[in-house]
Design a protein around this motif. Structure first.
Motif, PDB file in Angstrom:
ATOM      1  N   ARG A   1      30.588 -10.354  34.604  1.00 56.87           N
ATOM      2  CA  ARG A   1      29.535 -11.263  34.158  1.00 56.87           C
ATOM      3  C   ARG A   1      29.127 -12.209  35.281  1.00 56.87           C
ATOM      4  O   ARG A   1      27.949 -12.553  35.420  1.00 56.87           O
ATOM      5  CB  ARG A   1      30.019 -12.051  32.944  1.00 56.87           C
ATOM      6  CG  ARG A   1      30.127 -11.203  31.686  1.00 56.87           C
ATOM      7  CD  ARG A   1      30.612 -11.991  30.490  1.00 56.87           C
ATOM      8  NE  ARG A   1      30.550 -11.188  29.271  1.00 56.87           N
ATOM      9  CZ  ARG A   1      30.976 -11.583  28.085  1.00 56.87           C
ATOM     10  NH1 ARG A   1      31.485 -12.818  27.954  1.00 56.87           N
ATOM     11  NH2 ARG A   1      30.888 -10.794  27.031  1.00 56.87           N
ATOM     12  N   SER A   2      30.090 -12.616  36.096  1.00 56.94           N
ATOM     13  CA  SER A   2      29.771 -13.470  37.244  1.00 56.94           C
ATOM     14  C   SER A   2      28.857 -12.743  38.220  1.00 56.94           C
ATOM     15  O   SER A   2      27.900 -13.329  38.754  1.00 56.94           O
ATOM     16  CB  SER A   2      31.060 -13.900  37.955  1.00 56.94           C
ATOM     17  OG  SER A   2      31.868 -14.689  37.103  1.00 56.94           O
ATOM     18  N   LEU A   3      29.139 -11.463  38.465  1.00 61.15           N
ATOM     19  CA  LEU A   3      28.295 -10.671  39.359  1.00 61.15           C
ATOM     20  C   LEU A   3      26.868 -10.573  38.822  1.00 61.15           C
ATOM     21  O   LEU A   3      25.893 -10.686  39.575  1.00 61.15           O
ATOM     22  CB  LEU A   3      28.883  -9.270  39.536  1.00 61.15           C
ATOM     23  CG  LEU A   3      30.227  -9.179  40.263  1.00 61.15           C
ATOM     24  CD1 LEU A   3      30.753  -7.745  40.237  1.00 61.15           C
ATOM     25  CD2 LEU A   3      30.080  -9.658  41.710  1.00 61.15           C
ATOM     26  N   VAL A   4      26.743 -10.375  37.505  1.00 65.64           N
ATOM     27  CA  VAL A   4      25.418 -10.275  36.890  1.00 65.64           C
ATOM     28  C   VAL A   4      24.682 -11.607  37.000  1.00 65.64           C
ATOM     29  O   VAL A   4      23.468 -11.644  37.285  1.00 65.64           O
ATOM     30  CB  VAL A   4      25.546  -9.833  35.426  1.00 65.64           C
ATOM     31  CG1 VAL A   4      24.217  -9.995  34.694  1.00 65.64           C
ATOM     32  CG2 VAL A   4      26.014  -8.383  35.340  1.00 65.64           C
ATOM     33  N   MET A   5      25.386 -12.712  36.812  1.00 68.72           N
ATOM     34  CA  MET A   5      24.740 -14.021  36.925  1.00 68.72           C
ATOM     35  C   MET A   5      24.258 -14.285  38.347  1.00 68.72           C
ATOM     36  O   MET A   5      23.180 -14.856  38.553  1.00 68.72           O
ATOM     37  CB  MET A   5      25.700 -15.117  36.462  1.00 68.72           C
ATOM     38  CG  MET A   5      25.885 -15.188  34.952  1.00 68.72           C
ATOM     39  SD  MET A   5      26.838 -16.618  34.410  1.00 68.72           S
ATOM     40  CE  MET A   5      28.505 -16.108  34.849  1.00 68.72           C
ATOM     41  N   ILE A   6      25.043 -13.858  39.331  1.00 66.62           N
ATOM     42  CA  ILE A   6      24.619 -14.017  40.728  1.00 66.62           C
ATOM     43  C   ILE A   6      23.350 -13.212  40.983  1.00 66.62           C
ATOM     44  O   ILE A   6      22.418 -13.683  41.648  1.00 66.62           O
ATOM     45  CB  ILE A   6      25.748 -13.593  41.683  1.00 66.62           C
ATOM     46  CG1 ILE A   6      26.907 -14.597  41.618  1.00 66.62           C
ATOM     47  CG2 ILE A   6      25.225 -13.478  43.114  1.00 66.62           C
ATOM     48  CD1 ILE A   6      28.116 -14.189  42.408  1.00 66.62           C
ATOM     49  N   GLU A   7      23.286 -11.988  40.435  1.00 60.48           N
ATOM     50  CA  GLU A   7      22.086 -11.179  40.625  1.00 60.48           C
ATOM     51  C   GLU A   7      20.872 -11.829  39.953  1.00 60.48           C
ATOM     52  O   GLU A   7      19.755 -11.771  40.482  1.00 60.48           O
ATOM     53  CB  GLU A   7      22.285  -9.767  40.081  1.00 60.48           C
ATOM     54  CG  GLU A   7      21.091  -8.864  40.382  1.00 60.48           C
ATOM     55  CD  GLU A   7      21.288  -7.431  39.964  1.00 60.48           C
ATOM     56  OE1 GLU A   7      20.466  -6.579  40.371  1.00 60.48           O
ATOM     57  OE2 GLU A   7      22.252  -7.141  39.222  1.00 60.48           O
ATOM     58  N   GLN A   8      21.073 -12.448  38.796  1.00 58.68           N
ATOM     59  CA  GLN A   8      19.968 -13.146  38.143  1.00 58.68           C
ATOM     60  C   GLN A   8      19.431 -14.258  39.041  1.00 58.68           C
ATOM     61  O   GLN A   8      18.215 -14.438  39.181  1.00 58.68           O
ATOM     62  CB  GLN A   8      20.437 -13.727  36.803  1.00 58.68           C
ATOM     63  CG  GLN A   8      20.727 -12.672  35.739  1.00 58.68           C
ATOM     64  CD  GLN A   8      21.402 -13.258  34.517  1.00 58.68           C
ATOM     65  OE1 GLN A   8      22.094 -14.272  34.615  1.00 58.68           O
ATOM     66  NE2 GLN A   8      21.214 -12.641  33.374  1.00 58.68           N
ATOM     67  N   LEU A   9      20.345 -15.008  39.657  1.00 60.55           N
ATOM     68  CA  LEU A   9      19.944 -16.088  40.552  1.00 60.55           C
ATOM     69  C   LEU A   9      19.191 -15.541  41.764  1.00 60.55           C
ATOM     70  O   LEU A   9      18.171 -16.095  42.181  1.00 60.55           O
ATOM     71  CB  LEU A   9      21.180 -16.868  40.999  1.00 60.55           C
ATOM     72  CG  LEU A   9      20.941 -18.024  41.979  1.00 60.55           C
ATOM     73  CD1 LEU A   9      20.056 -19.079  41.333  1.00 60.55           C
ATOM     74  CD2 LEU A   9      22.268 -18.637  42.415  1.00 60.55           C
ATOM     75  N   VAL A  10      19.676 -14.421  42.310  1.00 58.91           N
ATOM     76  CA  VAL A  10      19.020 -13.800  43.465  1.00 58.91           C
ATOM     77  C   VAL A  10      17.609 -13.345  43.095  1.00 58.91           C
ATOM     78  O   VAL A  10      16.666 -13.525  43.869  1.00 58.91           O
ATOM     79  CB  VAL A  10      19.853 -12.609  43.980  1.00 58.91           C
ATOM     80  CG1 VAL A  10      19.075 -11.798  45.007  1.00 58.91           C
ATOM     81  CG2 VAL A  10      21.160 -13.100  44.599  1.00 58.91           C
ATOM     82  N   GLY A  11      17.457 -12.765  41.907  1.00 58.56           N
ATOM     83  CA  GLY A  11      16.138 -12.310  41.476  1.00 58.56           C
ATOM     84  C   GLY A  11      15.141 -13.443  41.375  1.00 58.56           C
ATOM     85  O   GLY A  11      13.999 -13.331  41.843  1.00 58.56           O
ATOM     86  N   VAL A  12      15.551 -14.546  40.770  1.00 60.61           N
ATOM     87  CA  VAL A  12      14.665 -15.708  40.638  1.00 60.61           C
ATOM     88  C   VAL A  12      14.329 -16.280  42.015  1.00 60.61           C
ATOM     89  O   VAL A  12      13.166 -16.610  42.306  1.00 60.61           O
ATOM     90  CB  VAL A  12      15.322 -16.786  39.757  1.00 60.61           C
ATOM     91  CG1 VAL A  12      14.494 -18.062  39.763  1.00 60.61           C
ATOM     92  CG2 VAL A  12      15.488 -16.280  38.331  1.00 60.61           C
ATOM     93  N   ALA A  13      15.335 -16.382  42.891  1.00 60.43           N
ATOM     94  CA  ALA A  13      15.106 -16.938  44.227  1.00 60.43           C
ATOM     95  C   ALA A  13      14.179 -16.052  45.041  1.00 60.43           C
ATOM     96  O   ALA A  13      13.320 -16.545  45.789  1.00 60.43           O
ATOM     97  CB  ALA A  13      16.443 -17.113  44.948  1.00 60.43           C
ATOM     98  N   TYR A  14      14.324 -14.734  44.897  1.00 53.41           N
ATOM     99  CA  TYR A  14      13.471 -13.815  45.654  1.00 53.41           C
ATOM    100  C   TYR A  14      12.008 -13.984  45.264  1.00 53.41           C
ATOM    101  O   TYR A  14      11.128 -14.077  46.120  1.00 53.41           O
ATOM    102  CB  TYR A  14      13.919 -12.374  45.417  1.00 53.41           C
ATOM    103  CG  TYR A  14      13.070 -11.361  46.154  1.00 53.41           C
ATOM    104  CD1 TYR A  14      13.229 -11.178  47.523  1.00 53.41           C
ATOM    105  CD2 TYR A  14      12.112 -10.612  45.488  1.00 53.41           C
ATOM    106  CE1 TYR A  14      12.440 -10.273  48.211  1.00 53.41           C
ATOM    107  CE2 TYR A  14      11.324  -9.703  46.167  1.00 53.41           C
ATOM    108  CZ  TYR A  14      11.498  -9.528  47.532  1.00 53.41           C
ATOM    109  OH  TYR A  14      10.704  -8.634  48.198  1.00 53.41           O
TER     110      TYR A  14
END
Length: 217
Positions: A186-199
């Protein structure tokens, strides 16, 4: 054809990866399908290394990651086994993230937007999605049962399922029926969510701003 690939590597990389989304479902399984999966992975790796070479990053780093990953994919194709997949996936994840860094530098290096830089916007997005999917593959190998799905929830999730999870997470659509249940997953998925928004916020908005003509002062 070769001059076009050298001139616009991002366009070719994006086209091949989009083709992969349509072809991967037919390349899952044993025997010939697995060999085709490995062969396609080698083609994508070569294009990723080419994209790194065209960006303002060190090509030798891409080769150092891409060559052993390619060797592992070849062994998988010959032996018809998935035992080495988590190892090749780990190398590919690092290579994809490094290529992402290179393409972002390539897109933001100047104030002139070329056609290949516009293709690089999409190629970079797919690189991140692929990179996190490979991270999910590695974590699933370390901690089996980290991801469940509506269909056959106890089984290990396939590559297409994890790639689907990665795309729906990165794009913030949240349509995936694949769910992380392990805390670290779940932590990995949350990091990817943050990366998507930042991108979207940083790269896409800047490129859009550069393509809009400024009113004369």
């Amino acid at each position: 054809m070769l001059p076009f690939i050298k001139r616009e590597p991002s366009a070719i990389l994006l086209a091949v990866q989009l083709a992969g989304l349509l072809l991967y479902p037919f390349m899952e399984g044993d025997g010939v399908s697995r060999a085709l999966f490995s062969a396609f992975g080698i083609v994508v790796l070569a294009l990723v290394v080419l994209a790194v070479r065209a960006s303002p990053t060190w090509t030798w780093v891409g080769l150092m990651l891409g060559v052993p990953a390619t060797i592992l994919l070849i062994i998988q194709a010959i032996t018809n086994s998935d035992d080495l997949f988590p190892y090749s996936a780990g190398l590919e994840a690092i290579l994809y993230f490094y290529a992402t860094y290179g393409l972002i530098r390539y897109m933001l290096a100047d104030h002139v937007i070329t056609r290949d830089e516009l293709f690089a916007v999409g190629a970079t997005f797919t690189l991140v999605a692929w990179g996190f999917a490979y991270v999910f593959v590695v974590w699933q190998a370390i901690e089996p049962g980290s991801f469940i799905a509506a269909i056959d929830p106890e089984a290990q999730r396939s590559w297409v399922e994890l790639l689907f999870l990665s795309f729906t997470t990165l794009s913030s659509t949240g349509l995936s029926d694949v769910v992380p249940i392990d805390p670290f997953a779940r932590s990995l998925v949350m990091i990817e969510q943050l990366v998507g928004v930042a991108y979207i916020a940083v790269v896409v908005s800047r490129l859009v701003a550069l393509t809009i003509p400024r009113a004369p002062r």
